[in-house]
Enzyme design. Structure first.
Site, mmCIF file in Angstrom:
data_model
loop_
_atom_site.group_PDB
_atom_site.id
_atom_site.type_symbol
_atom_site.label_atom_id
_atom_site.label_comp_id
_atom_site.label_asym_id
_atom_site.label_seq_id
_atom_site.Cartn_x
_atom_site.Cartn_y
_atom_site.Cartn_z
ATOM 1 N N LYS A 140 -58.076 39.539 44.432
ATOM 2 C CA LYS A 140 -57.373 40.163 45.561
ATOM 3 C C LYS A 140 -56.506 41.294 45.028
ATOM 4 O O LYS A 140 -56.425 42.355 45.614
ATOM 5 C CB LYS A 140 -56.500 39.148 46.312
ATOM 6 C CG LYS A 140 -55.751 39.800 47.480
ATOM 7 C CD LYS A 140 -54.958 38.818 48.275
ATOM 8 C CE LYS A 140 -53.740 38.338 47.543
ATOM 9 N NZ LYS A 140 -52.691 39.392 47.361
ATOM 10 N N ASP A 141 -55.873 41.019 43.860
ATOM 11 C CA ASP A 141 -55.070 42.053 43.202
ATOM 12 C C ASP A 141 -55.993 42.839 42.272
ATOM 13 O O ASP A 141 -55.865 42.810 41.054
ATOM 14 C CB ASP A 141 -53.921 41.402 42.434
ATOM 15 C CG ASP A 141 -52.981 40.678 43.368
ATOM 16 O OD1 ASP A 141 -52.393 41.346 44.224
ATOM 17 O OD2 ASP A 141 -52.881 39.444 43.273
ATOM 18 N N HIS A 143 -54.498 30.489 43.850
ATOM 19 C CA HIS A 143 -53.939 30.113 42.539
ATOM 20 C C HIS A 143 -54.571 28.823 42.039
ATOM 21 O O HIS A 143 -54.820 28.657 40.852
ATOM 22 C CB HIS A 143 -52.431 29.852 42.647
ATOM 23 C CG HIS A 143 -51.620 31.017 43.095
ATOM 24 N ND1 HIS A 143 -51.007 31.061 44.313
ATOM 25 C CD2 HIS A 143 -51.310 32.176 42.466
ATOM 26 C CE1 HIS A 143 -50.341 32.188 44.438
ATOM 27 N NE2 HIS A 143 -50.506 32.890 43.340
ATOM 28 N N ARG A 186 -47.567 35.920 50.378
ATOM 29 C CA ARG A 186 -46.815 36.628 51.416
ATOM 30 C C ARG A 186 -47.232 36.209 52.823
ATOM 31 O O ARG A 186 -46.502 36.475 53.779
ATOM 32 C CB ARG A 186 -47.001 38.137 51.266
ATOM 33 C CG ARG A 186 -46.371 38.677 49.994
ATOM 34 C CD ARG A 186 -46.706 40.142 49.813
ATOM 35 N NE ARG A 186 -46.502 40.553 48.440
ATOM 36 C CZ ARG A 186 -45.363 40.989 47.955
ATOM 37 N NH1 ARG A 186 -44.321 41.095 48.731
ATOM 38 N NH2 ARG A 186 -45.266 41.337 46.692
HETATM 39 O O1 PAF Z 1 -50.240 38.376 40.485
HETATM 40 C C1 PAF Z 1 -49.101 37.890 40.298
HETATM 41 O O2 PAF Z 1 -48.726 36.878 40.868
HETATM 42 C C2 PAF Z 1 -48.150 38.587 39.338
HETATM 43 O O3 PAF Z 1 -48.284 39.961 39.416
HETATM 44 C C3 PAF Z 1 -48.295 38.103 37.881
HETATM 45 C C4 PAF Z 1 -49.647 38.444 37.314
HETATM 46 C C5 PAF Z 1 -48.067 36.593 37.827
HETATM 47 C C6 PAF Z 1 -47.227 38.785 37.020
HETATM 48 O O4 PAF Z 1 -45.954 38.505 37.465
#
Ligand code: PAF
Length: 279
Positions: free
Chosen positions: A149-150, A37, A187
């Site tokens: 990652k997502d 992040h 997580r």
């Molecule tokens: O990736 C995340 O943390 C969440 O899916 C997001 C994009 C903040 C939406 O809640």
């Protein structure tokens, strides 16, 4: 770094920045921030006049109530980490601010939402689209930053931006990994010491698989990855798919002319971890 909790106040601040001709970068998060992040925040601060980070654990994207309940929350710690990057606004709304009434919108992402995470977490991406579209409406960013990652989430959000004809530019950012290769995730902090130690087997296997792609066909490689990870008693593969990076359709042969991404979800005790590598 100003902390704002109200939608109206955030909108007012942003419209003032826009009047001054400032570009807006946006990093949506659910908190429990890690270096992944922070790397998004750093990039936004570097490339925009104003950066807004949101911290909101979105209930509509959790298809499992226990997952929502146990999702890590550590706002004080998050704020301290963010302060080193000096974003302009941290938006921390309550659920009622974002959902004054239930959001009944149903998005249709076709194939993008019926495979992998979409198949295994029904309703998850609809919830993600609900909250991200609401946040985009409040923040009206020029650029918004998401971690690779997502991987499937990025594909879904790009599609949503197209479908809703939004003018925001989606900026996918590289996966940030721990020293032993484990993809950073909020997580990870829910893992026990022994689970955490064994979880590095996931990325280790994906990296080995990249090399083995020269020797094995797609099906053989997929089977190898699943068997290799499942040998570890702490890990259980939910799925491993190798897909086209845009349509997310399954790849059948290495000869196909597209970018191929291997996406995995592994259950580590009660915790689901995801990761991916490009082949
Ligand atoms: O990736 C995340 O943390 C969440 O899916 C997001 C994009 C903040 C939406 O809640």
């Amino acid at each position: 770094m100003e902390i704002i909790r109200l939608v109206a106040e955030t909108k007012a601040k942003i419209s003032k920045f826009k009047e001054e001709g400032k570009s807006i970068g946006f990093v949506p998060t659910m908190g429990a921030l890690h270096q992944g992040h922070l790397s998004l925040t750093e990039q936004s601060v570097k490339n925009n006049d104003i950066t807004i980070v949101s911290i909101f654990v979105n209930p509509t994207q959790f298809n499992n109530p226990n997952d929502l309940k146990t999702y890590p929350r550590c706002i004080e710690d998050d704020l301290e980490k963010l302060s080193k990057y000096n974003p302009d606004i941290i938006f921390i709304p309550e659920v009622e601010e974002i959902y004054p009434e239930p959001d009944t919108r149903v998005f249709n992402f076709g194939q993008l939402d019926t495979v992998m995470e979409g198949k295994n977490r029904p309703g998850h991406f609809n919830g993600v689209a609900q909250v991200v579209s609401k946040l985009f409406d409040i923040v009206t960013p020029d650029n918004s930053y998401f971690g690779q990652k997502d991987f499937q989430q990025v594909a879904v959000i790009k599609q949503m931006v197209k479908d809703l004809k939004l003018s925001v530019n989606i900026v996918p950012c590289p996966i940030i990994r721990e020293e032993d290769g484990l993809a950073m995730s909020s997580r990870n902090m829910l893992l026990s010491d022994v689970q955490r130690k064994n979880a590095s087997k996931i990325s280790e296997t994906l990296f080995k698989a990249r090399n083995l792609a020269a020797e094995l066909n797609v099906t053989q490689l997929k089977n190898w990855v699943v068997e290799e990870i499942n040998k570890n008693p702490y890990l259980s593969v939910e799925y491993f798919e190798i897909v086209d990076d845009t349509t997310l359709t399954q790849i059948n042969s290495w000869d196909e002319d597209n970018v191929k991404v291997g996406c995995i979800t592994v259950q580590v005790g009660k915790i689901r971890l995801i990761d991916n590598v490009t082949f």
